[in-house]
Structures are given as C-alpha cells and as structure tokens.
Write a protein that holds these residues in place. Structure first.
Motif, PDB file in Angstrom:
ATOM      1  N   ALA A  68      -5.597 -11.619 -12.801  1.00 58.69           N
ATOM      2  CA  ALA A  68      -4.397 -10.974 -12.319  1.00 58.69           C
ATOM      3  C   ALA A  68      -5.230  -9.864 -11.175  1.00 58.69           C
ATOM      4  CB  ALA A  68      -3.576 -10.346 -13.111  1.00 58.69           C
ATOM      5  N   SER A  69      -6.323  -9.149 -11.609  1.00 62.57           N
ATOM      6  CA  SER A  69      -6.873  -8.031 -10.939  1.00 62.57           C
ATOM      7  C   SER A  69      -7.473  -8.689  -9.628  1.00 62.57           C
ATOM      8  CB  SER A  69      -7.577  -6.997 -11.779  1.00 62.57           C
ATOM      9  OG  SER A  69      -7.282  -6.742 -12.900  1.00 62.57           O
ATOM     10  N   ALA A  70      -8.056  -9.754 -10.101  1.00 55.22           N
ATOM     11  CA  ALA A  70      -9.122 -10.192  -8.892  1.00 55.22           C
ATOM     12  C   ALA A  70      -8.019 -10.662  -7.769  1.00 55.22           C
ATOM     13  CB  ALA A  70     -10.015 -11.368  -9.555  1.00 55.22           C
ATOM     14  N   VAL A  71      -7.295 -11.568  -8.293  1.00 53.61           N
ATOM     15  CA  VAL A  71      -6.354 -12.215  -7.185  1.00 53.61           C
ATOM     16  C   VAL A  71      -5.569 -10.944  -6.439  1.00 53.61           C
ATOM     17  CG1 VAL A  71      -4.000 -13.608  -6.879  1.00 53.61           C
ATOM     18  CG2 VAL A  71      -6.121 -14.505  -8.710  1.00 53.61           C
ATOM     19  N   SER A  72      -5.195  -9.848  -7.201  1.00 55.91           N
ATOM     20  CA  SER A  72      -4.169  -8.918  -6.716  1.00 55.91           C
ATOM     21  C   SER A  72      -5.142  -8.162  -5.578  1.00 55.91           C
ATOM     22  CB  SER A  72      -3.690  -7.889  -7.582  1.00 55.91           C
ATOM     23  OG  SER A  72      -3.039  -6.948  -7.068  1.00 55.91           O
ATOM     24  N   GLY A  73      -6.283  -7.901  -6.001  1.00 55.45           N
ATOM     25  CA  GLY A  73      -7.555  -7.356  -5.158  1.00 55.45           C
ATOM     26  C   GLY A  73      -7.726  -7.941  -3.692  1.00 55.45           C
ATOM     27  N   LEU A  74      -7.927  -9.434  -3.920  1.00 56.81           N
ATOM     28  CA  LEU A  74      -8.193 -10.411  -2.773  1.00 56.81           C
ATOM     29  C   LEU A  74      -6.883 -10.082  -1.835  1.00 56.81           C
ATOM     30  CD1 LEU A  74      -9.695 -13.370  -4.336  1.00 56.81           C
ATOM     31  CD2 LEU A  74     -10.819 -11.746  -2.918  1.00 56.81           C
ATOM     32  N   LEU A  75      -5.626 -10.050  -2.325  1.00 57.31           N
ATOM     33  CA  LEU A  75      -4.631 -10.112  -1.437  1.00 57.31           C
ATOM     34  C   LEU A  75      -4.343  -8.642  -0.799  1.00 57.31           C
ATOM     35  CD1 LEU A  75      -2.034 -11.868  -3.904  1.00 57.31           C
ATOM     36  CD2 LEU A  75      -2.750 -12.906  -1.842  1.00 57.31           C
ATOM     37  N   ILE A  76      -4.699  -7.538  -1.524  1.00 60.44           N
ATOM     38  CA  ILE A  76      -4.716  -6.286  -0.993  1.00 60.44           C
ATOM     39  C   ILE A  76      -5.716  -6.186   0.080  1.00 60.44           C
ATOM     40  CG2 ILE A  76      -5.411  -3.960  -1.179  1.00 60.44           C
ATOM     41  CD1 ILE A  76      -4.185  -4.207  -4.158  1.00 60.44           C
ATOM     42  N   VAL A  77      -6.813  -6.756   0.083  1.00 53.65           N
ATOM     43  CA  VAL A  77      -7.824  -6.719   1.173  1.00 53.65           C
ATOM     44  C   VAL A  77      -7.480  -7.493   2.292  1.00 53.65           C
ATOM     45  CG1 VAL A  77     -10.072  -7.617   1.749  1.00 53.65           C
ATOM     46  CG2 VAL A  77      -9.753  -6.484  -0.359  1.00 53.65           C
ATOM     47  N   ALA A  78      -6.917  -8.953   1.907  1.00 54.92           N
ATOM     48  CA  ALA A  78      -6.255  -9.643   3.077  1.00 54.92           C
ATOM     49  C   ALA A  78      -5.172  -9.228   3.757  1.00 54.92           C
ATOM     50  CB  ALA A  78      -5.882 -11.009   2.621  1.00 54.92           C
ATOM     51  N   ALA A  79      -4.123  -8.348   3.281  1.00 54.08           N
ATOM     52  CA  ALA A  79      -2.922  -7.845   3.767  1.00 54.08           C
ATOM     53  C   ALA A  79      -3.180  -7.139   5.096  1.00 54.08           C
ATOM     54  CB  ALA A  79      -2.372  -7.149   2.795  1.00 54.08           C
ATOM     55  N   PRO A  80      -3.866  -6.015   5.329  1.00 56.87           N
ATOM     56  CA  PRO A  80      -4.301  -5.468   6.258  1.00 56.87           C
ATOM     57  C   PRO A  80      -4.841  -6.098   7.636  1.00 56.87           C
ATOM     58  CG  PRO A  80      -5.786  -4.478   4.715  1.00 56.87           C
ATOM     59  CD  PRO A  80      -4.571  -5.326   4.033  1.00 56.87           C
ATOM     60  N   ILE A  81      -5.682  -7.214   7.132  1.00 57.08           N
ATOM     61  CA  ILE A  81      -6.429  -8.036   8.153  1.00 57.08           C
ATOM     62  C   ILE A  81      -5.162  -8.966   8.879  1.00 57.08           C
ATOM     63  CG2 ILE A  81      -8.175  -9.730   8.523  1.00 57.08           C
ATOM     64  CD1 ILE A  81      -9.600  -8.558   5.998  1.00 57.08           C
ATOM     65  N   GLU A 126      -2.339  -8.549   8.743  1.00 55.02           N
ATOM     66  CA  GLU A 126      -1.005  -7.611   9.487  1.00 55.02           C
ATOM     67  C   GLU A 126      -1.582  -7.544  10.870  1.00 55.02           C
ATOM     68  OE1 GLU A 126       1.408  -3.593   8.702  1.00 55.02           O
ATOM     69  OE2 GLU A 126       0.037  -4.381   7.474  1.00 55.02           O
ATOM     70  N   ARG A 127      -2.833  -7.152  11.141  1.00 54.01           N
ATOM     71  CA  ARG A 127      -3.444  -6.630  12.384  1.00 54.01           C
ATOM     72  C   ARG A 127      -3.665  -7.935  13.340  1.00 54.01           C
ATOM     73  NH1 ARG A 127      -7.287  -2.094  10.065  1.00 54.01           N
ATOM     74  NH2 ARG A 127      -5.820  -0.840   9.482  1.00 54.01           N
ATOM     75  N   THR A 128      -4.058  -9.088  12.562  1.00 60.09           N
ATOM     76  CA  THR A 128      -4.389 -10.285  13.458  1.00 60.09           C
ATOM     77  C   THR A 128      -3.496 -11.519  13.583  1.00 60.09           C
ATOM     78  OG1 THR A 128      -5.649 -11.098  11.570  1.00 60.09           O
ATOM     79  CG2 THR A 128      -6.880  -9.742  12.830  1.00 60.09           C
ATOM     80  N   VAL A 129      -2.578 -11.568  12.689  1.00 59.56           N
ATOM     81  CA  VAL A 129      -1.818 -12.910  12.648  1.00 59.56           C
ATOM     82  C   VAL A 129      -0.342 -12.094  12.902  1.00 59.56           C
ATOM     83  CG1 VAL A 129      -0.844 -14.732  11.154  1.00 59.56           C
ATOM     84  CG2 VAL A 129      -3.293 -14.116  11.080  1.00 59.56           C
ATOM     85  N   GLY A 184       1.590  -9.949   6.717  1.00 59.97           N
ATOM     86  CA  GLY A 184       0.815  -8.829   5.929  1.00 59.97           C
ATOM     87  C   GLY A 184       1.419  -8.310   4.736  1.00 59.97           C
ATOM     88  N   ARG A 185       2.594  -7.729   5.198  1.00 59.88           N
ATOM     89  CA  ARG A 185       3.246  -6.906   4.268  1.00 59.88           C
ATOM     90  C   ARG A 185       3.779  -7.967   3.048  1.00 59.88           C
ATOM     91  NH1 ARG A 185       5.327  -4.323   9.131  1.00 59.88           N
ATOM     92  NH2 ARG A 185       7.077  -5.888   9.296  1.00 59.88           N
ATOM     93  N   ALA A 186       4.092  -9.172   3.336  1.00 59.20           N
ATOM     94  CA  ALA A 186       4.344 -10.086   2.265  1.00 59.20           C
ATOM     95  C   ALA A 186       3.117 -10.455   1.438  1.00 59.20           C
ATOM     96  CB  ALA A 186       4.657 -11.514   2.849  1.00 59.20           C
ATOM     97  N   LEU A 187       1.907 -10.190   1.782  1.00 57.49           N
ATOM     98  CA  LEU A 187       0.831 -10.312   1.160  1.00 57.49           C
ATOM     99  C   LEU A 187       0.693  -9.300   0.250  1.00 57.49           C
ATOM    100  CD1 LEU A 187      -1.799 -11.766   3.666  1.00 57.49           C
ATOM    101  CD2 LEU A 187      -0.598 -13.086   1.706  1.00 57.49           C
ATOM    102  N   MET A 188       1.146  -8.107   0.834  1.00 60.24           N
ATOM    103  CA  MET A 188       1.059  -6.901  -0.150  1.00 60.24           C
ATOM    104  C   MET A 188       2.076  -6.765  -1.298  1.00 60.24           C
ATOM    105  SD  MET A 188      -1.175  -3.954   0.081  1.00 60.24           S
ATOM    106  CE  MET A 188      -1.581  -3.873   1.753  1.00 60.24           C
ATOM    107  N   VAL A 189       3.175  -7.355  -0.847  1.00 61.60           N
ATOM    108  CA  VAL A 189       4.208  -7.510  -2.010  1.00 61.60           C
ATOM    109  C   VAL A 189       3.884  -8.341  -2.919  1.00 61.60           C
ATOM    110  CG1 VAL A 189       6.521  -8.427  -2.443  1.00 61.60           C
ATOM    111  CG2 VAL A 189       6.081  -6.804  -0.492  1.00 61.60           C
ATOM    112  N   ALA A 190       3.077  -9.607  -2.606  1.00 61.04           N
ATOM    113  CA  ALA A 190       2.595 -10.633  -3.531  1.00 61.04           C
ATOM    114  C   ALA A 190       1.434 -10.058  -4.476  1.00 61.04           C
ATOM    115  CB  ALA A 190       1.841 -11.628  -2.637  1.00 61.04           C
TER     116      ALA A 190
END
Length: 642
Positions: free
Chosen positions: A14-27, A29-32, A37-43
């Motif tokens: 759970a920590s690993a998946v959550s961490g990957l989503l947190i890293v991906a979310a701002p990227i 949010e800015r590029t797509v 991006g916010r949905a990824l942060m909620v996920a």
C-alpha cells in the motif's frame, strides 16, 4: 495469482502504490489535466488510507478508539475540504511508519527466533540394535540417542557413555563449551563440538528444557509491565479526548485545517509503542544470556531491587561439600564414627548426606542399610533409628533437644572446626557422643566479583541468609565481601528475614535454587532461581531464572533490568516531548498536517530504534566474569548447613 495476492498483502504494498501515485499526481496535473492529477492524489490517500480505515472500523467494533481512527478522521476531513495533498501525505506517512514499525519490531523478537532455531529436527536413536533416524519429537523417553561430533542434542537426557564437548550457549548463555561424560546432563538444542556420546532420553518434544524456555520467553514478551498497562489505559481516554479537543478548537477558531492537524499530531503512537518495544527487546536480550525474566512486571521490579538476599550453600559456595575431618572420642575408631554417621544419613535427603556417604564408600565401608526411621530437623541435623539404636547427627542444639549432654571436649572440637571455616556435626549413638565430623565447601571463584558487581549495579545491601553456624558464615562473608550475615536460620527464619528487609523499605531479591527456601523466594519482591536448566520447578515458579550456575548472571540480570527501565523512560520522554512541540507548533502556526505526521512517525521510529539498542548491549559483567575466572582460584570455605 497467489503470488500477486501475497505481494498486494505485503506490508509495503500500500505504501509503495500510494507513494507512486503521489509522485505522479503533480506531474499529471501540470502536463495532462489538473483534475486527473487531483484524482491521483485522492487515489493515493485511498490506497494508503483504506487499510487504516479498516483497522479503525475493527477497533470501533471492539469499542476501542485507536490511533487509526484519528488518522482516518483527519484524512477524510482533508479530502472533504479539498486538501488532497494533506490527505495523501498523512495516510502515506502513517502507512510507511506502520510498515517500518512492524519490520523493526520483528527484529526485537529475533532472540526468540534464535531459540526456536536451536530445536533439532531429527535424532539418531538405537532401536533393535540399529541406528535409526527419526523426527526429534518421535523419540521415546528412555530410548538411547546417539550424538556425534557437530550434531545437535535432540533431547534432554543423561549421558550413558562416551565423552564430548558440548556448546550450551543457547540454553545457559555460557560461551565456554562444557565437558560431558557418563552421568552428565545434556539439553536439547545444545551442540556437540567434539566427541561422541550415547544419551538416555529423559525429556522429549515439549518436555525439554529448550521447549520450556521458548514457552517462558513467549509468555514473558506478551506480559505487560505496569507502565505499559498504564499507558494503554491512558490512551483509551486520551484518544477520544483529543477528538473532542480538536472539534472544540475547530468550532471556536472556525479553522478546520487546524482542527484536523491537531488530530494528526496528537496521535499517541510513539507513547504506546515505546513500552512494548523496550520490554520485548530487554527480555530477548536477557534470554540470549541465559536469563529468563517471567514478564515485564518482574523486569520492572528487578530494576528497583535495593537488597539481595543470598543463600550460602550452592550460591556463594559450590554446594559440593566434602568430608574433611573425622575426630572420634577415645575408644571409638574413625571407621565406627563414619559408619554410624553414614547409616543415619542413608535416609536423609539433605545435601550434606552425600559427602558422608561418599566418604564411607571411599573408606571401603559396606553400603549402609536404610534406617528404620529418619526424622530430619531442618537447620539442625537428622535423627535416625536402626533396630534398637538411636543415632543423632547434627548441631549441639540438636543434641540438647535429644537429651544428649555435650561434654567440654565435644564443644571445644565443634568450636574449633567452626572457627577454621568448616561445618562441624556431632555424632551420637544411644545418647553418647561418638565424635565430631567436619565438612568444607568451596567458595565460588566469582563470588567476590559478583558481590562487587551487585553494588556497582546499584544494590545497596547484600545479605547472606544461612542455616550454618555464625562463625562459618562469617568466614564465607569475609572471603566474598558480604557485609551482612544472618546465620543459624531455619527456613521460616529466612522468610522472616526477607520480610524484615521489606519492612525496612527495601525491594528484596531472594536468590536460591527454586526448590529449597521456597517460602523466602515466594515472599521476596523478586525470586531468582540459580542453575535452573533442567528444573521444571525453577522455570515455573521463579520470577527470574538464571539457567547456568554462573554467579555473574545475577548482577547482569539486575543491570539489564535497570537499563531496560531507563530505556522505557527515555522513550516515554521522547514521545511526550514530540507531542508537546508539535502541539505548540500547531497553535503558534507553521506546523502543517503533513509535517506533523512526518515528525510523529519519525518519533515512532526513534523510540523503536532506541528500544532495539538493548539487543546490542554487552553487559560489563561478562568481562568481569572472565577476568575473575582467569585470575582467581577456587578457595576453600564452608560446607552447607541443614
């Protein structure tokens, strides 16, 4: 599929998946797309927070408001008000902290795992004249087991023949292998380092010393200390109190973020985990040294010990007295004197009977028959009747009680032996004194060092309690450095002596063999059994059990208990200071929800690592023991008393 399920269930998944989503979310949010991006942060917050919420719900089902409920409430609140980053950060950090906590706590239980690893899987037994390999728990009591060089001893037993050097470190904590020959006891889980022995099994499977040790350590690590029970009671009230405080603060200030942050930073996680990690580590470290502590409460009590009461025979001395003198009255031979004494002692269970019987055998006397009647007098001697003869062997006091008048020569002889540091006993037949016999024991080489180490460990009073003559006891005390001596004690007198020390405000540890002096051991604040390996009674009844006869384990146990309690206090201080600092930071501004959770989880790891330091402690009593063993010689002293 099963492998995938195991991976998902792994504590880090759970920590690993959550961490990957947190890293991906701002990227993203800015590029797509900002909404994606916010949905990824909620996920991310849902992935990490889902297991936390499940545990919170289970706790509520048991009417318990735990830390998980605080984190779940804070993260859900953050999501509701749109603080998606805060929600994801809080749940992610809590999940990472939980995984690290589980991993590091597992290491503190390594001592128990090492004990379990000692258990041998197979045994070589002799059946119908042939060597047969069977599972260790399938060996029958009384069967003959072969132990070859390099093999583990699979059972508790007695060596029938052969000779081997056996490493008993896993059971007794002794680093020097023991030489084993015919008649010697061996324990399951020990290892032959050379030689070959045939062993008659006396304990197998769950009835071995190793199995009992593992069971005792398992129970001890689960038993809670008083401080730990207090913290758990405190947290049951503290957690709902914090929720009320946060709600009130939010209503008064209309600052929902601050209220949610209060929930996060006030989690008592470090305080709750600080106690068990130190207790488990301390008990595990003690087990490695052959010191069994019954539980956290007894460990705490041992840390407060201010007075140690020591039985003389078998503790300060080796407990292997030998007959040194035979002085018959005129008209009586030494053989007559020894023969009548051996006849009386043939029916006695006291340790002093053995040297009399051994001396009679070495003198070539025929084995004495069992007397018709034996009446032991604890602390005084024994009376026996054989046919028409009445035999009394013991102190002058016992002679007087038996109506026998000791003449001046007998009194002078007894006094002379006592002054010389020997234990004298008069022998009388049919009301007339035949002579005096005397015995001597050996003071253990490490007895004096042990007394010094006890004082260095913070024990203020070391008291010898013995049934022996006062002059004999003083001789041992002078050799070992014991300042207080209470001699001529019966078992009930030793009990009274322990109570008297407690009445003076002392926290008393009584050291014995777990069988003798049972009332005093039970009454003392801490009962400590010496040489408990192989003793069911000692393992079950003692608060602390020292598996070997190594005296230096006694101050080591006291010192380790004090270090563990000091570690408990350090951890509690770290946890409380962390909460106080974070609370101030929230009220004064500057501490966000994510920062609060990060610092909180860091404090949890700090207390765990601090507790684990106990596993690496090497008490200086080990070096002291080696020094005194190398430099000192065994000194003669007194024999034991009845």
């Amino acid at each position: 599929m099963r492998g995938a399920r195991r991976a998902v269930r792994h504590r880090w998944a759970a920590s690993a998946v959550s961490g990957l989503l947190i890293v991906a979310a701002p990227i993203v949010e800015r590029t797509v797309d900002p909404d994606t991006g916010r949905a990824l942060m909620v996920a991310a917050s849902l992935v990490a927070g889902g297991p936390i919420a499940v545990r919170a719900a289970r706790s509520l089902g048991h009417r318990t408001i735990g830390i998980e409920l605080l984190v779940t409430t804070a993260s859900v609140g953050a999501l509701v008000i749109g603080e998606f980053w805060e929600a994801a950060a809080v749940t992610f950090l809590f999940a990472v902290g939980g995984a690290l906590e589980a991993s590091t706590l597992g290491r503190t239980r390594r001592a128990l795992a090492e004990l379990l690893d000692l258990a041998p899987a197979v045994a070589v037994v002799v059946r119908d004249g042939e060597q047969v390999q069977v599972a260790a728990d399938q060996v029958g009591v009384g069967e003959t087991v072969l132990v070859k060089n390099g093999a583990k001893v699979p059972v508790d037993g007695e060596v029938i023949d052969g000779r081997a050097v056996v490493d008993e470190a896993g059971i007794t904590g002794e680093s020097i292998p023991a030489d084993k020959g015919a008649g010697a006891k061996v324990f399951a889980g020990t290892v032959s380092r050379g030689g070959f022995i045939r062993v008659r099994a006396t304990g197998v499977g769950a009835d071995t010393t190793l199995a009992r040790v593992v069971h005792r350590v398992e129970e001890a690590q689960e038993e809670k200390a008083r401080a730990q029970r207090f913290i758990e009671r405190f947290s049951r009230w503290y957690t709902p109190g914090i929720m009320v405080l946060a709600a009130v603060a939010g209503l008064l200030t209309e600052d929902v973020v601050m209220a949610l942050t209060l929930l996060v930073i006030s989690c008592p996680g470090a305080l709750v985990i600080s106690m068990p990690v130190s207790i488990v580590a301390g008990i595990g470290r003690a087990a490695r040294s052959g010191i069994l502590i019954k539980g956290g409460e007894h460990l705490e009590t041992a840390a407060r010990v201010t007075a140690v009461a020591l039985d003389k025979t078998g503790t300060l001395t080796r407990g292997r007295p030998r007959l040194t003198d035979l002085v018959p009255v005129p008209g009586t031979t030494q053989h007559d004197l020894l023969g009548w004494a051996a006849l009386a002692e043939a029916g006695s269970e006291h340790p002093l009977a053995r040297p009399v019987l051994e001396a009679a055998r070495e003198a070539g006397l025929p084995a004495p028959p069992l007397p018709d009647q034996v009446v032991p007098h604890p602390g005084k001697g024994v009376q026996a009747r054989s046919g028409t003869h009445r035999i009394v062997v013991g102190s002058l006091g016992l002679l007087a009680e038996s109506g026998i008048v000791a003449d001046p020569w007998t009194r002078a002889t007894v006094a002379g032996f006592a002054e010389a540091g020997r234990t004298p006993m008069a022998v009388a037949l049919d009301g007339a004194v035949l002579g005096v016999i005397a015995m001597a024991d050996e003071v253990r080489a490490d007895a004096a060092a042990m007394v010094r180490e006890l004082r260095d460990a913070g024990v203020r009073r070391v008291v010898m309690l013995t049934g022996d003559d006062a002059r004999v006891a003083r001789a041992v005390a002078a050799t070992t450095g014991v300042a207080e001596v209470r001699a001529g004690l019966l078992p009930e007198d030793k009990l009274a002596a322990v109570r008297a020390l407690q009445a003076e405000g002392q926290v008393v540890a009584m050291v014995g063999d777990g069988v003798n002096d049972a009332p005093a051991l039970a009454t003392a604040d801490v009962g400590i059994a010496m040489g408990a390996a192989g003793s069911d009674v000692a393992l079950e009844t003692a608060d602390l059990a020292l598996m070997s006869d190594n005296l230096m384990r006694l101050p080591e146990a006291i010192r380790l208990s004090r270090l563990t309690v000091r570690n408990l206090r350090q951890n509690a201080a770290i946890a409380l200071v962390t909460v106080a600092v974070l609370l101030s930071g929230v009220l004064l501004g500057g501490v966000t929800m994510a920062i609060g959770m990060f610092v909180h989880q860091a404090s949890v790891l700090v207390v765990i690592v601090n507790g684990m330091r106990l596993l690496r402690i090497r008490p200086r009593t080990v070096e002291a023991h080696r020094a005194c063993t190398a430099a000192g010689e065994v000194r003669p002293a007194t024999a034991g008393s009845r």
